[in-house]
Each structure stands twice: as C-alpha cells, then as structure tokens.
Enzyme design. Sequence first.
Site, PDB file in Angstrom:
ATOM      1  N   CYS A   2       0.849  -1.186   0.000  1.00  0.00           N
ATOM      2  CA  CYS A   2       0.000   0.000   0.000  1.00  0.00           C
ATOM      3  C   CYS A   2       0.892   1.245   0.000  1.00  0.00           C
ATOM      4  CB  CYS A   2      -0.942   0.091   1.191  1.00  0.00           C
ATOM      5  SG  CYS A   2      -2.066  -1.293   1.299  1.00  0.00           S
ATOM      6  N   LYS A 577       6.033  -4.557  -4.138  1.00  0.00           N
ATOM      7  CA  LYS A 577       7.484  -4.450  -3.984  1.00  0.00           C
ATOM      8  C   LYS A 577       7.939  -4.632  -2.538  1.00  0.00           C
ATOM      9  CE  LYS A 577      11.616  -3.326  -5.526  1.00  0.00           C
ATOM     10  NZ  LYS A 577      12.306  -4.433  -6.214  1.00  0.00           N
TER      11      LYS A 577
HETATM   12  C1  F6R Z   1      11.727 -10.977  -5.699  1.00  0.00           C
HETATM   13  C2  F6R Z   1      11.455  -9.959  -4.717  1.00  0.00           C
HETATM   14  C3  F6R Z   1      11.111 -10.373  -3.316  1.00  0.00           C
HETATM   15  C4  F6R Z   1      11.975  -9.563  -2.343  1.00  0.00           C
HETATM   16  C5  F6R Z   1      11.575  -9.854  -0.897  1.00  0.00           C
HETATM   17  C6  F6R Z   1      12.442  -9.111   0.083  1.00  0.00           C
HETATM   18  O1  F6R Z   1      11.954 -10.424  -6.947  1.00  0.00           O
HETATM   19  O2  F6R Z   1      11.493  -8.802  -5.005  1.00  0.00           O
HETATM   20  O3  F6R Z   1      11.305 -11.733  -3.132  1.00  0.00           O
HETATM   21  O4  F6R Z   1      13.308  -9.883  -2.561  1.00  0.00           O
HETATM   22  O5  F6R Z   1      10.236  -9.492  -0.707  1.00  0.00           O
HETATM   23  O6  F6R Z   1      12.400  -7.737  -0.139  1.00  0.00           O
HETATM   24  P1  F6R Z   1      13.445  -6.779   0.535  1.00  0.00           P
HETATM   25  O7  F6R Z   1      14.772  -7.052  -0.084  1.00  0.00           O
HETATM   26  O8  F6R Z   1      12.964  -5.392   0.241  1.00  0.00           O
HETATM   27  O9  F6R Z   1      13.449  -7.094   1.994  1.00  0.00           O
END
Ligand code: F6R
Length: 582
Positions: A2, A577
């Site tokens: 969100c 993301k």
């Molecule tokens: C895969 C992807 C997710 C993130 C995961 C951790 O392409 O983007 O698997 O790697 O949600 O995210 P961060 O690195 O932001 O903790």
Amino acid sequence: MCGIVGYVGRAEAAPILLDGLRRLEYRGYDSAGIAIVDGGHLETRKCAGRIAALSKLTTERPLTGSFGVSHTRWATHGKVTDENAHPHFDASGKLALDESCASTVDVDQKKARLLAAVRAALQQVIGTYGIALIHADIPDFMIGARRGSPLVLGVGKEENFLASDVSAIVAYTREAIYLHDFDIATVERGKFEISSLAGTSGAHQVSKLEFTAEDIKKGDYPHYMLKEIFEQPNSVRDAMRGRLSLEECTAKLGGLNMTPAQLRDVGRIVLTGCGTALHAAMVGEYLIERLATIPTEIEYASEFRHRNTPMTPDTLVFAISQSGETADTLGALRESRRKGFRTLGICNNVASTIARESDGGVYMHAGPEIGVAATKSFTSQLAILTLIGLLLGRMRNLSTTEGSRMIEALEALPEQIEVVLKLSDQIKAIAKKYVDANGILFFGRQFNFPIALEGALKMKEITYLFAEGHPSAELKHGIIALVRPDLPSIFIAPDDAVFSKNLNNIEQVKARKGPIIAFTSGNGAKRLKETADEIVSLPEAPDCLMPILTVIPLQLLAYHLAVELGRDVDKPRNLAKSVTVE
Ligand code: F6R
C-alpha cells in the site's frame, strides 16, 4: 505494501496526489482512491484496479482543492472492490483516512481536538500502520502517523507532503523528514509539528533526498525491470566504490561500527532475509565460508523468530533487505537484537527501518529499484557479501595474494556485466523459441545453486510459469520424473571445478528428451556442444564471483519471456514491492 500520499499547499492537489500514486504503484496496485477537500466539502473518487483507472475516473469527474490524501492498495484483508479501496471515512463522511470529530469551535481548537482524537485512537491500535488523515471542517490541515509502516514528511515552500516513500514526492521537494515509529505529524501549508504518540515532542532531522525525479523515470526503457537490469554495471560499481583497499588487499566497511578486534572475534555468522535477499544470503553463505572460513548459516527471516536457533555469543547477524522495510526481516532483526546479538543491515533504502534499527551495516547504493522483481539489488547484495567475506578473510587466513586477486576480479566485474548485457538479443531469441514451455527447471551447483533458485523465482514472478530451482545433483533424487520435451531445463554450469558433474546431470536430462538451455563460461561451450540445445557463453571470473554474472542472463530470460507472454512485467499479479505485512 500500500502507498499513501498527502498534500497541503496552494497548487491543485489532484494531479500531485495522482502523480505520487503512480510512483508508488509498485507498492500495491489492487485499487486506488483519492479524497480532496474544497470549500469545506470532502469529495472522493476510488475504484478497484490500477492508478490508470482512478486517473480516468478523476478525468471524467474532476476534483478541485489544494489539500487531500490518496492511496494505492495491496489487499491483505478484504476483497479487491471499489468499496474496499481507500481512503476510508468516518460515519460523518467528513474525515478521510488513508490506511486505516466535528464541532462548532474555532479552527485551532478543532485541530487540537482532532489531534487528541487521533492520538487516543492510535493508542488503542494493535499492529502496524502508516496513515494520512484530513477533515472536511479543518482546512489545510493533515495528520500523519506511523508505526511499522514507513512515512515521510516532504518539506516544501508554502506546501508540505506526506508519503509512504520519497519517490512519490521527489519531483516536488528535495527535503524530507523520515518519521519514526510512534510519531504523529500535523502538517499545514507553511508549518509542521512532530510529536510522539505519548505527546512529547522530539528533534527531527531534515534530510536532503539522495536521488532525483530523473532517477525514477523509465527513460527509453519499456519497463523499469529492464532499465534496472541494464543499470547493473553501475550499481555493482557503486556497491564497491571506496570500499576496496589495494594497499591492504582487503575491503573497508566503516559502517559496520566494529573494531578490528571485534571483527576478528566473530565465530559464527547468520544471514537472514526474504525472497531474493534470502537467495543473496545463500550465496553469501558459500562466499563467507570460502573467503573467511567462518561457519555461516542462512535463516528465512520469517522462520527465524519462531525457531529456537542455537546461537553462540560470538554470532554476528546480518539482515539483508533492499527496501529495509520487509516485516519478516525486520522481525528477525528485532528478535536477534533483543537476544543481544550484534545485528547489521545490508539495505538499499538508507532511511529505512532496518537500516535505522540495526547496529551498523552496509548500504547498497544501488539507486531506487522500482520494478517489483528485484534485479540490481541482488547483484549489489552479492558484491557487498563478497566485500564482507574479503574483509573477514583478510583478518584470518586469506593471504595478500588471494586478497589482491579478489580485488582485481571484483574491479573487473562492471565491464564483464556490460559483456553479459550484450547477450540480451540472444536470450530474447531463446525466450521466443520456448514461449510455449509448460514450465522451466533450473539447476546449479555450489555458488550457482542459489542462482538456480533466484532464476526460478524471477521466472515465476513475472511469467507465472511453473518454475523450480534445485542443486543439479538433486535431479536424480526425484525431479527427473518431471523431465519431458515441453519442460526445458536450465543449467547454470560455468567452466569451474564442478562443471563435469553438471555435465553428467545435463546428459541425464538429455537422455530423457528434456530440452537443455546452458549458461556456461570458458571451455564449457565446446564441451556442451553435443548435449545442450542452447548455449549462452559468459565471461570468466573466480567461481565465487560467477553468480553476479550468471544471474543476469536469467533475469533477462525471465524478462523477455514475460514480454513474449504479454505479462505486466513491472506489476506482476498479486505481488507488491515492499512486503510490510507478515
Ligand atoms: C523478488 C522480490 C522479493 C523480495 C523480498 C524481500 O523479486 O522482489 O522476493 O526480494 O520481498 O524484499 P526486501 O529485499 O525489500 O526485503
């Protein structure tokens, strides 16, 4: 997970709020909404679907006014419907709340009362929140508050902003305050005040924003993901910039906040993270054990808190996270610190909660990563884990000769990545050829086993094809039952110490009529000529650095296949993301 934007100023709020939502769309894109106050009247538009649908709605039924809030949702509870889209309202319809009182007294009293009401309500809230709130009867006044979910206050001239992430406001201001957990901010055109949930006021630092609106544009690229894949020569260079000492044949990582004696005393390392970051941790496990011979383990951040992981007092924990906001990784970090372990962060987002709450760490400096599928952050994480291995290794058995060889190889990487990127057209042709595949298997050994997992994750995320990654040798323990002509197997098989072993596995698949796509290096292409259907030749590097080169063609393959299949590459279904929920 969100995204929210709030604006109070003199400009028309709607275009600013919509523009902010477009930049936050990577955080969630199930539904969106906007609420603006004009002349004491609160108007709203909201609908299920992308920001483009909301934009269409506001074009058909425009909103005017110079203060308001907007929201883009990633559904956790409740269906994706127009009704469940935010902002939400109180029963009077006068109070609009992104994420989650009226009277006849004068405006200042109303502001104080609204603030007191929000404070009292938030004291009862269980769980995490990041909110922006406006009231129809209180002009040019917003309240923002956070606990667990990020919220920044953008500081402008005669205008101020609230946003989940600076990318929403970077086109309008270069200054921001990163709010802390339990902060409440009252935001007006020409002023703001920040206090704690308990009511005390504290000092806050205004930060200059690290990147510009230009940095978060797609430029000539059709997708952010492709742009970010092609940024990797620079992002890997930036991860190493100023951190290599040729003189001492080691890495220099000041942000660890540890003395050489403390670093030498580290007896065990735990690397934790989620998804792609966890795959980086898995490569890190091999890297640190190879370079520094320190026992290293990886832990799914989501499992770490729920296990009785035996920890020794000399354990050093690293929490790896691009966003620095992932709830599971943050939970692991907090649990580790609560138990008294030194816990360091490897983050891209410098203002993130993980970066702030860790005892020190290393920033990736990869620049904003907007594509939902992580690409450049992964190779930056690998570069940093190599630097950590090098630094710890040089305090132990790693000789100056080996140290300087590693530095030479690290410095060669950005140019080698350029060479790999030139293979994009060859990989696109392979994607076209296998567009009807019924799934894809990924295999690798040693340093490239986690790359098989990462290749499969990229493939699943953006093509929605069934994909699995395994250590090559596991093939014969069951997976070989899946092999058939419409299910290609990808082998990450550089010309290294385990090449012959990989070749055996490749032949086992070939014998069962499984198509083979091989990513190799050196003499590998020659040796694979008879067996592999497709061969992609990569530059040569020490085996522990090959993952940085082998993952890029897999990112490209997933990308090109997703485009061939007509997928929404930057906004894959069901994903967001930054995952700030458990
Ligand atoms: C895969 C992807 C997710 C993130 C995961 C951790 O392409 O983007 O698997 O790697 O949600 O995210 P961060 O690195 O932001 O903790």
